[in-house]
Design an enzyme around this catalytic site. Structure first.
Site, PDB file in Angstrom:
ATOM      1  N   ASN A  98       0.820  -1.222   0.000  1.00  0.00           N
ATOM      2  CA  ASN A  98       0.000   0.000   0.000  1.00  0.00           C
ATOM      3  C   ASN A  98       0.849   1.265   0.000  1.00  0.00           C
ATOM      4  OD1 ASN A  98       0.750  -0.767   2.636  1.00  0.00           O
ATOM      5  ND2 ASN A  98      -0.857   0.488   3.550  1.00  0.00           N
ATOM      6  N   ASP A 310       3.735  -4.838  11.831  1.00  0.00           N
ATOM      7  CA  ASP A 310       2.845  -3.885  11.152  1.00  0.00           C
ATOM      8  C   ASP A 310       3.417  -2.471  11.248  1.00  0.00           C
ATOM      9  OD1 ASP A 310       0.775  -2.921   9.665  1.00  0.00           O
ATOM     10  OD2 ASP A 310      -0.737  -3.083  11.236  1.00  0.00           O
ATOM     11  N   HIS A 314       3.768   7.242  10.368  1.00  0.00           N
ATOM     12  CA  HIS A 314       3.201   8.523   9.921  1.00  0.00           C
ATOM     13  C   HIS A 314       3.872   9.597  10.774  1.00  0.00           C
ATOM     14  CE1 HIS A 314       0.007   6.472   7.671  1.00  0.00           C
ATOM     15  NE2 HIS A 314      -0.155   5.689   8.721  1.00  0.00           N
TER      16      HIS A 314
END
Ligand code: DOR
Length: 446
Positions: A98, A310, A314
Protein backbone atom coordinates in the site's frame (compact mmCIF):
# COMPACT_ATOMS: atom_id res chain seq x y z
CA UNK A 1 35.34 -4.86 13.37
CA UNK A 2 34.81 -7.29 10.57
CA UNK A 3 32.46 -6.00 7.89
CA UNK A 4 33.22 -8.64 5.27
CA UNK A 5 31.63 -12.06 5.13
CA UNK A 6 34.80 -13.71 6.51
CA UNK A 7 34.74 -16.05 9.48
CA UNK A 8 33.17 -14.92 12.73
CA UNK A 9 32.84 -16.96 15.91
CA UNK A 10 30.06 -15.93 18.25
CA UNK A 11 31.15 -17.48 21.51
CA UNK A 12 30.00 -17.82 25.09
CA UNK A 13 26.35 -16.86 24.57
CA UNK A 14 23.07 -18.71 24.88
CA UNK A 15 21.62 -19.59 21.50
CA UNK A 16 17.86 -19.12 21.55
CA UNK A 17 15.94 -21.05 18.91
CA UNK A 18 12.34 -22.21 18.60
CA UNK A 19 13.22 -25.64 19.97
CA UNK A 20 15.27 -24.55 22.95
CA UNK A 21 18.05 -22.53 24.52
CA UNK A 22 21.61 -23.92 24.35
CA UNK A 23 24.95 -22.72 25.65
CA UNK A 24 26.78 -23.12 22.35
CA UNK A 25 29.07 -21.21 20.07
CA UNK A 26 28.29 -20.59 16.43
CA UNK A 27 30.85 -20.27 13.65
CA UNK A 28 29.88 -18.18 10.64
CA UNK A 29 31.70 -18.62 7.37
CA UNK A 30 30.97 -17.62 3.78
CA UNK A 31 27.69 -16.03 4.86
CA UNK A 32 26.36 -19.27 6.36
CA UNK A 33 26.37 -21.04 9.71
CA UNK A 34 29.39 -23.33 9.40
CA UNK A 35 29.46 -25.04 12.80
CA UNK A 36 27.65 -25.16 16.12
CA UNK A 37 28.56 -26.53 19.51
CA UNK A 38 30.00 -25.85 22.93
CA UNK A 39 33.59 -24.59 23.12
CA UNK A 40 34.23 -24.21 19.36
CA UNK A 41 37.79 -23.29 18.41
CA UNK A 42 38.22 -20.13 16.35
CA UNK A 43 39.94 -21.02 13.05
CA UNK A 44 43.01 -18.96 12.21
CA UNK A 45 42.14 -15.40 11.22
CA UNK A 46 38.61 -15.74 12.53
CA UNK A 47 37.23 -12.84 14.51
CA UNK A 48 35.64 -13.70 17.86
CA UNK A 49 32.56 -11.93 19.16
CA UNK A 50 32.26 -12.43 22.90
CA UNK A 51 28.58 -13.08 23.63
CA UNK A 52 29.05 -14.02 27.30
CA UNK A 53 25.94 -13.13 29.28
CA UNK A 54 24.01 -12.46 26.07
CA UNK A 55 21.24 -14.19 24.13
CA UNK A 56 22.02 -15.14 20.55
CA UNK A 57 18.92 -15.27 18.31
CA UNK A 58 18.59 -16.20 14.66
CA UNK A 59 17.87 -12.86 12.95
CA UNK A 60 14.25 -11.84 13.30
CA UNK A 61 11.96 -12.03 10.26
CA UNK A 62 9.23 -9.37 10.19
CA UNK A 63 6.63 -10.38 7.62
CA UNK A 64 4.53 -7.24 7.91
CA UNK A 65 6.06 -3.80 7.50
CA UNK A 66 4.82 -0.72 5.66
CA UNK A 67 7.60 1.48 4.37
CA UNK A 68 6.48 4.42 2.25
CA UNK A 69 8.61 4.27 -0.88
CA UNK A 70 7.47 5.08 -3.50
CA UNK A 71 5.04 7.77 -2.41
CA UNK A 72 5.74 9.26 0.99
CA UNK A 73 9.45 9.00 1.74
CA UNK A 74 9.12 11.82 4.29
CA UNK A 75 7.46 9.17 6.52
CA UNK A 76 9.89 6.36 5.71
CA UNK A 77 11.79 5.06 2.73
CA UNK A 78 13.18 1.61 2.10
CA UNK A 79 16.61 2.67 3.40
CA UNK A 80 15.35 4.20 6.67
CA UNK A 81 12.85 1.40 7.27
CA UNK A 82 15.50 -1.26 6.69
CA UNK A 83 17.87 0.62 9.00
CA UNK A 84 15.24 0.52 11.76
CA UNK A 85 14.83 -3.20 11.03
CA UNK A 86 18.51 -4.12 11.30
CA UNK A 87 18.86 -1.90 14.40
CA UNK A 88 16.15 -4.00 16.03
CA UNK A 89 17.75 -7.29 15.06
CA UNK A 90 15.36 -7.85 12.15
CA UNK A 91 17.48 -9.29 9.36
CA UNK A 92 14.61 -9.87 6.92
CA UNK A 93 11.43 -7.94 6.23
CA UNK A 94 8.45 -8.37 3.94
CA UNK A 95 7.00 -5.06 2.88
CA UNK A 96 3.36 -4.36 2.14
CA UNK A 97 1.98 -3.05 -1.18
CA UNK A 98 0.00 0.00 0.00
CA UNK A 99 2.58 2.49 -1.18
CA UNK A 100 1.84 5.19 -3.77
CA UNK A 101 1.53 3.90 -6.38
CA UNK A 102 0.41 0.57 -4.94
CA UNK A 103 2.51 -2.50 -5.76
CA UNK A 104 -0.01 -4.25 -8.00
CA UNK A 105 2.02 -5.61 -10.92
CA UNK A 106 5.47 -7.08 -11.67
CA UNK A 107 6.84 -3.71 -12.82
CA UNK A 108 6.01 -2.10 -9.47
CA UNK A 109 7.61 -5.04 -7.67
CA UNK A 110 10.75 -4.71 -9.83
CA UNK A 111 10.84 -1.01 -9.03
CA UNK A 112 10.87 -1.71 -5.27
CA UNK A 113 13.59 -4.35 -5.65
CA UNK A 114 15.71 -1.87 -7.61
CA UNK A 115 15.17 0.78 -4.93
CA UNK A 116 16.22 -1.70 -2.22
CA UNK A 117 19.47 -2.68 -3.97
CA UNK A 118 22.42 -1.15 -2.11
CA UNK A 119 20.07 0.81 0.20
CA UNK A 120 18.33 -1.85 2.29
CA UNK A 121 20.43 -3.01 5.24
CA UNK A 122 18.28 -6.14 5.71
CA UNK A 123 17.12 -8.91 3.38
CA UNK A 124 13.71 -8.25 1.93
CA UNK A 125 10.73 -9.18 -0.20
CA UNK A 126 7.71 -7.20 -1.34
CA UNK A 127 4.04 -8.15 -1.43
CA UNK A 128 1.83 -7.68 -4.47
CA UNK A 129 -1.52 -6.10 -3.63
CA UNK A 130 -4.70 -7.78 -4.88
CA UNK A 131 -7.31 -5.67 -6.70
CA UNK A 132 -10.44 -6.27 -8.77
CA UNK A 133 -8.34 -5.63 -11.90
CA UNK A 134 -5.42 -7.98 -11.21
CA UNK A 135 -7.27 -10.73 -9.30
CA UNK A 136 -6.96 -13.34 -12.07
CA UNK A 137 -3.31 -12.59 -12.90
CA UNK A 138 -1.84 -12.99 -9.43
CA UNK A 139 -1.10 -16.68 -9.88
CA UNK A 140 1.17 -15.84 -12.82
CA UNK A 141 2.98 -13.16 -10.86
CA UNK A 142 3.30 -14.48 -7.31
CA UNK A 143 6.53 -16.47 -7.90
CA UNK A 144 8.55 -13.53 -9.23
CA UNK A 145 11.95 -13.06 -7.57
CA UNK A 146 11.60 -10.96 -4.43
CA UNK A 147 7.83 -11.39 -4.25
CA UNK A 148 6.66 -12.05 -0.67
CA UNK A 149 3.26 -13.24 -1.91
CA UNK A 150 -0.16 -11.64 -2.28
CA UNK A 151 -1.73 -9.17 0.16
CA UNK A 152 -5.47 -8.61 0.43
CA UNK A 153 -7.11 -5.67 2.17
CA UNK A 154 -10.70 -6.78 2.89
CA UNK A 155 -11.21 -3.44 4.64
CA UNK A 156 -9.89 -0.04 3.57
CA UNK A 157 -6.92 1.22 5.55
CA UNK A 158 -3.96 3.44 4.59
CA UNK A 159 -3.79 3.70 0.77
CA UNK A 160 -6.32 2.69 -1.86
CA UNK A 161 -5.97 -1.10 -1.97
CA UNK A 162 -9.20 -3.05 -1.48
CA UNK A 163 -10.75 -6.37 -2.40
CA UNK A 164 -14.31 -5.18 -1.90
CA UNK A 165 -16.48 -8.32 -1.98
CA UNK A 166 -16.53 -12.09 -1.69
CA UNK A 167 -16.73 -12.66 -5.44
CA UNK A 168 -13.47 -10.76 -6.00
CA UNK A 169 -11.85 -12.37 -2.97
CA UNK A 170 -12.74 -15.80 -4.33
CA UNK A 171 -11.08 -14.93 -7.65
CA UNK A 172 -7.95 -13.88 -5.74
CA UNK A 173 -7.91 -17.08 -3.71
CA UNK A 174 -8.37 -19.22 -6.84
CA UNK A 175 -5.46 -17.56 -8.64
CA UNK A 176 -2.16 -19.05 -7.44
CA UNK A 177 -1.10 -21.26 -4.57
CA UNK A 178 1.14 -19.35 -2.16
CA UNK A 179 -0.23 -18.33 1.22
CA UNK A 180 -2.20 -15.07 0.96
CA UNK A 181 -1.79 -12.38 3.64
CA UNK A 182 -5.10 -10.82 4.65
CA UNK A 183 -6.08 -7.64 6.46
CA UNK A 184 -9.49 -8.69 7.71
CA UNK A 185 -12.01 -5.94 8.45
CA UNK A 186 -15.42 -5.83 6.78
CA UNK A 187 -15.45 -2.92 4.34
CA UNK A 188 -19.24 -2.39 4.12
CA UNK A 189 -19.36 -2.13 7.94
CA UNK A 190 -16.40 0.27 7.93
CA UNK A 191 -18.05 2.49 5.30
CA UNK A 192 -21.24 2.64 7.32
CA UNK A 193 -19.39 3.38 10.56
CA UNK A 194 -17.34 6.23 9.05
CA UNK A 195 -20.47 7.67 7.35
CA UNK A 196 -22.18 7.83 10.75
CA UNK A 197 -19.37 9.45 12.70
CA UNK A 198 -20.84 12.33 14.70
CA UNK A 199 -19.48 15.38 16.48
CA UNK A 200 -17.46 14.90 19.61
CA UNK A 201 -15.89 11.65 18.44
CA UNK A 202 -12.29 11.08 19.49
CA UNK A 203 -9.58 8.49 19.05
CA UNK A 204 -10.83 6.73 22.19
CA UNK A 205 -13.77 5.67 20.00
CA UNK A 206 -11.52 4.06 17.37
CA UNK A 207 -12.26 0.49 18.57
CA UNK A 208 -15.98 1.23 18.32
CA UNK A 209 -15.74 2.74 14.83
CA UNK A 210 -13.71 -0.23 13.64
CA UNK A 211 -15.69 -2.64 15.78
CA UNK A 212 -15.23 -6.18 17.00
CA UNK A 213 -18.16 -7.20 14.78
CA UNK A 214 -16.42 -5.68 11.77
CA UNK A 215 -13.36 -7.88 12.34
CA UNK A 216 -15.42 -10.96 13.19
CA UNK A 217 -17.71 -10.67 10.17
CA UNK A 218 -14.77 -10.25 7.83
CA UNK A 219 -12.81 -13.15 9.30
CA UNK A 220 -15.88 -15.40 9.16
CA UNK A 221 -16.35 -14.49 5.47
CA UNK A 222 -12.65 -15.17 4.86
CA UNK A 223 -12.63 -18.58 6.55
CA UNK A 224 -15.76 -19.62 4.62
CA UNK A 225 -13.93 -18.83 1.38
CA UNK A 226 -10.76 -20.56 2.56
CA UNK A 227 -12.76 -23.74 3.12
CA UNK A 228 -14.48 -23.36 -0.25
CA UNK A 229 -11.27 -22.76 -2.22
CA UNK A 230 -8.73 -24.69 -0.11
CA UNK A 231 -6.35 -21.74 -0.38
CA UNK A 232 -3.93 -21.04 2.46
CA UNK A 233 -4.16 -17.65 4.15
CA UNK A 234 -2.32 -15.77 6.89
CA UNK A 235 -4.65 -13.68 9.04
CA UNK A 236 -2.78 -10.51 9.87
CA UNK A 237 -2.89 -8.57 13.15
CA UNK A 238 -5.66 -10.43 14.98
CA UNK A 239 -7.29 -7.90 17.30
CA UNK A 240 -10.29 -9.60 18.93
CA UNK A 241 -10.85 -12.38 21.44
CA UNK A 242 -13.71 -13.58 19.23
CA UNK A 243 -11.42 -14.22 16.26
CA UNK A 244 -9.07 -16.26 18.47
CA UNK A 245 -12.08 -18.36 19.53
CA UNK A 246 -13.19 -18.73 15.90
CA UNK A 247 -9.71 -19.89 14.89
CA UNK A 248 -9.77 -22.50 17.66
CA UNK A 249 -13.28 -23.69 16.88
CA UNK A 250 -12.92 -23.92 13.12
CA UNK A 251 -9.45 -25.44 13.43
CA UNK A 252 -8.55 -25.27 9.75
CA UNK A 253 -5.06 -26.59 10.38
CA UNK A 254 -2.38 -25.56 7.89
CA UNK A 255 -4.90 -23.62 5.83
CA UNK A 256 -5.02 -20.72 8.27
CA UNK A 257 -2.14 -19.19 10.18
CA UNK A 258 -2.45 -16.05 12.26
CA UNK A 259 -0.34 -13.08 13.34
CA UNK A 260 -0.47 -10.62 16.20
CA UNK A 261 1.37 -7.32 16.52
CA UNK A 262 3.29 -6.18 19.59
CA UNK A 263 0.85 -3.26 19.74
CA UNK A 264 -2.07 -5.59 20.40
CA UNK A 265 0.01 -7.50 22.95
CA UNK A 266 1.40 -4.55 24.90
CA UNK A 267 -1.13 -1.68 24.59
CA UNK A 268 -4.68 -1.68 25.96
CA UNK A 269 -7.71 0.51 25.37
CA UNK A 270 -8.91 2.91 26.60
CA UNK A 271 -5.72 3.73 28.49
CA UNK A 272 -3.50 3.76 25.38
CA UNK A 273 -5.71 6.34 23.62
CA UNK A 274 -5.99 8.49 26.75
CA UNK A 275 -2.24 8.44 27.20
CA UNK A 276 -0.89 8.46 23.64
CA UNK A 277 -3.85 9.79 21.59
CA UNK A 278 -3.59 8.98 17.90
CA UNK A 279 -0.06 7.59 18.40
CA UNK A 280 -1.87 4.43 19.54
CA UNK A 281 -4.26 4.44 16.57
CA UNK A 282 -3.91 1.61 14.09
CA UNK A 283 -6.13 -0.66 12.00
CA UNK A 284 -7.46 -2.97 13.28
CA UNK A 285 -7.58 -1.11 16.58
CA UNK A 286 -5.91 -1.91 19.87
CA UNK A 287 -8.82 -3.03 22.08
CA UNK A 288 -9.47 -3.53 25.79
CA UNK A 289 -7.83 -5.91 28.26
CA UNK A 290 -10.30 -8.75 27.59
CA UNK A 291 -9.10 -8.99 24.00
CA UNK A 292 -5.47 -8.61 24.99
CA UNK A 293 -5.66 -11.46 27.47
CA UNK A 294 -7.24 -13.88 24.99
CA UNK A 295 -4.81 -12.88 22.24
CA UNK A 296 -1.85 -13.42 24.58
CA UNK A 297 -3.30 -16.82 25.42
CA UNK A 298 -3.67 -17.55 21.72
CA UNK A 299 -0.01 -16.75 21.17
CA UNK A 300 1.06 -18.89 24.10
CA UNK A 301 -1.02 -21.91 23.00
CA UNK A 302 -0.11 -21.71 19.30
CA UNK A 303 -3.49 -20.56 17.93
CA UNK A 304 -1.55 -17.50 16.79
CA UNK A 305 1.94 -18.46 15.67
CA UNK A 306 3.54 -15.33 14.28
CA UNK A 307 4.53 -11.81 15.28
CA UNK A 308 4.51 -9.09 12.66
CA UNK A 309 5.23 -5.52 13.66
CA UNK A 310 2.84 -3.88 11.15
CA UNK A 311 5.43 -1.09 11.21
CA UNK A 312 3.34 1.79 9.83
CA UNK A 313 5.00 5.18 10.20
CA UNK A 314 3.20 8.52 9.92
CA UNK A 315 4.68 11.86 10.99
CA UNK A 316 3.80 13.68 14.21
CA UNK A 317 2.12 16.43 12.13
CA UNK A 318 -0.08 13.87 10.39
CA UNK A 319 -0.93 12.20 13.68
CA UNK A 320 -1.89 15.60 15.15
CA UNK A 321 -4.91 15.93 12.84
CA UNK A 322 -8.27 15.51 14.62
CA UNK A 323 -9.85 12.05 14.67
CA UNK A 324 -10.83 10.46 12.27
CA UNK A 325 -8.56 12.40 9.91
CA UNK A 326 -5.35 11.34 11.67
CA UNK A 327 -3.84 8.35 9.84
CA UNK A 328 -3.74 4.90 11.42
CA UNK A 329 -0.45 3.15 12.00
CA UNK A 330 2.33 2.75 14.57
CA UNK A 331 6.04 2.22 13.82
CA UNK A 332 7.41 -0.95 15.40
CA UNK A 333 9.93 -2.91 13.32
CA UNK A 334 12.75 -1.97 15.70
CA UNK A 335 11.05 -2.77 18.98
CA UNK A 336 9.75 -6.33 18.45
CA UNK A 337 12.52 -8.12 20.33
CA UNK A 338 12.85 -5.87 23.38
CA UNK A 339 9.06 -5.83 23.79
CA UNK A 340 8.72 -9.60 23.51
CA UNK A 341 11.57 -10.05 25.96
CA UNK A 342 9.55 -8.08 28.53
CA UNK A 343 6.98 -10.88 28.20
CA UNK A 344 9.74 -13.37 29.05
CA UNK A 345 10.80 -11.20 32.02
CA UNK A 346 7.16 -11.06 33.14
CA UNK A 347 6.75 -14.81 32.80
CA UNK A 348 4.13 -15.29 30.09
CA UNK A 349 6.44 -16.28 27.21
CA UNK A 350 9.68 -18.26 27.17
CA UNK A 351 12.74 -17.05 25.27
CA UNK A 352 12.37 -19.96 22.83
CA UNK A 353 8.77 -18.86 22.16
CA UNK A 354 10.11 -15.45 21.19
CA UNK A 355 12.49 -17.06 18.71
CA UNK A 356 9.66 -19.21 17.36
CA UNK A 357 7.13 -16.42 16.83
CA UNK A 358 9.48 -13.64 15.75
CA UNK A 359 12.05 -15.52 13.71
CA UNK A 360 11.02 -19.03 12.63
CA UNK A 361 7.27 -18.60 12.22
CA UNK A 362 7.31 -16.29 9.23
CA UNK A 363 9.74 -18.65 7.46
CA UNK A 364 7.45 -21.65 8.02
CA UNK A 365 4.32 -19.72 7.09
CA UNK A 366 5.59 -18.20 3.86
CA UNK A 367 8.29 -20.72 2.92
CA UNK A 368 11.26 -18.38 3.34
CA UNK A 369 14.52 -20.29 2.85
CA UNK A 370 17.65 -20.16 4.96
CA UNK A 371 16.30 -18.04 7.81
CA UNK A 372 14.68 -18.60 11.20
CA UNK A 373 17.27 -20.85 12.86
CA UNK A 374 21.01 -21.11 13.39
CA UNK A 375 21.35 -24.69 12.22
CA UNK A 376 24.42 -25.50 10.13
CA UNK A 377 23.87 -24.32 6.55
CA UNK A 378 21.43 -21.56 7.45
CA UNK A 379 22.08 -17.95 6.53
CA UNK A 380 24.43 -16.45 9.11
CA UNK A 381 21.85 -13.94 10.40
CA UNK A 382 22.41 -13.36 14.10
CA UNK A 383 20.89 -10.96 16.61
CA UNK A 384 22.68 -10.54 19.91
CA UNK A 385 20.43 -9.41 22.73
CA UNK A 386 21.98 -7.96 25.86
CA UNK A 387 19.82 -8.36 28.98
CA UNK A 388 22.08 -5.92 30.80
CA UNK A 389 20.95 -3.13 28.45
CA UNK A 390 17.63 -2.99 30.28
CA UNK A 391 15.96 0.27 31.16
CA UNK A 392 13.58 2.69 29.49
CA UNK A 393 13.26 2.70 25.69
CA UNK A 394 15.16 5.77 24.50
CA UNK A 395 13.91 7.91 21.63
CA UNK A 396 17.46 8.45 20.34
CA UNK A 397 17.85 4.71 19.67
CA UNK A 398 14.99 4.70 17.15
CA UNK A 399 16.00 4.69 13.49
CA UNK A 400 12.64 5.02 11.76
CA UNK A 401 12.39 8.34 9.96
CA UNK A 402 9.34 9.29 12.04
CA UNK A 403 11.27 8.75 15.29
CA UNK A 404 8.43 8.18 17.72
CA UNK A 405 6.96 5.18 19.48
CA UNK A 406 4.24 4.81 22.09
CA UNK A 407 6.71 2.57 23.91
CA UNK A 408 9.34 5.28 24.53
CA UNK A 409 9.99 5.30 28.28
CA UNK A 410 8.76 1.72 28.79
CA UNK A 411 11.05 -0.39 30.99
CA UNK A 412 12.58 -2.97 28.66
CA UNK A 413 14.24 -6.27 29.54
CA UNK A 414 17.28 -5.58 27.37
CA UNK A 415 18.18 -4.45 23.89
CA UNK A 416 19.60 -5.97 20.67
CA UNK A 417 23.15 -4.63 20.57
CA UNK A 418 24.65 -6.34 17.51
CA UNK A 419 23.14 -7.67 14.30
CA UNK A 420 24.91 -9.88 11.77
CA UNK A 421 23.49 -10.23 8.25
CA UNK A 422 24.72 -13.21 6.21
CA UNK A 423 27.96 -13.39 8.18
CA UNK A 424 28.78 -9.70 8.25
CA UNK A 425 28.32 -7.32 11.20
CA UNK A 426 25.66 -4.92 9.95
CA UNK A 427 24.66 -2.97 13.06
CA UNK A 428 26.52 -2.49 16.32
CA UNK A 429 26.20 -0.19 19.31
CA UNK A 430 23.45 1.90 17.70
CA UNK A 431 25.34 2.41 14.43
CA UNK A 432 25.13 0.93 10.94
CA UNK A 433 28.38 -0.88 10.05
CA UNK A 434 29.49 -0.77 6.40
CA UNK A 435 27.24 -0.39 3.39
CA UNK A 436 23.66 -1.75 3.29
CA UNK A 437 23.85 -5.25 1.81
CA UNK A 438 20.31 -6.66 1.99
CA UNK A 439 19.30 -9.10 -0.72
CA UNK A 440 15.96 -10.47 -1.92
CA UNK A 441 14.62 -13.36 0.14
CA UNK A 442 14.49 -16.84 -1.36
CA UNK A 443 11.29 -18.90 -1.14
CA UNK A 444 10.55 -22.62 -1.37
CA UNK A 445 8.21 -23.59 -4.20
CA UNK A 446 4.66 -23.74 -2.83
O1 DOR B 1 -2.90 0.94 11.02
C1 DOR B 1 -2.56 0.56 9.91
N1 DOR B 1 -1.67 1.24 9.17
N2 DOR B 1 -3.12 -0.54 9.39
C2 DOR B 1 -2.95 -0.87 8.09
O2 DOR B 1 -3.55 -1.80 7.65
C3 DOR B 1 -2.11 -0.04 7.22
C4 DOR B 1 -1.12 0.70 7.99
C5 DOR B 1 -0.45 1.78 7.18
O3 DOR B 1 0.06 1.45 6.11
O4 DOR B 1 -0.42 2.92 7.62
Amino acid sequence: MNTQATDLLVSGGKIVEADGVREEDVLLSGGLVAARGPGLEAPEGCEVIDASGKLVFPGLVDSQVHFREPGFPHKEDIASGALAAIAGGVTAFCEMPNTTPSTTDPAALEDKLARARGRAAADHAFFLGATEENADKLGDWENAVGCAGIKVFMGSSTGSLLVPDDATLERVLRSGSRRVAVHSEDDPMLKEAYANIGDGISVVDHPTVRSVECAVRSTTRLLDLVEKTDRKVHLLHVSTAEEVEILRERDLGELVTAEVTPNHLFLTAPHCYEEYGSYAQMNPPVRDARHQEVIRGGLADGTITCIGSDHAPHTAEEKAKPYPHCPSGIPGVQTILPLLMTAVRDGWLRAEDVSRVASKAACDIYGIEGKGSLSVGSDADVTIFDPDERGPLKLEWLRSRVAWSPFVGMELAGWPTLTILRGRVAYKDHELVGEPSGQPLRYRAS
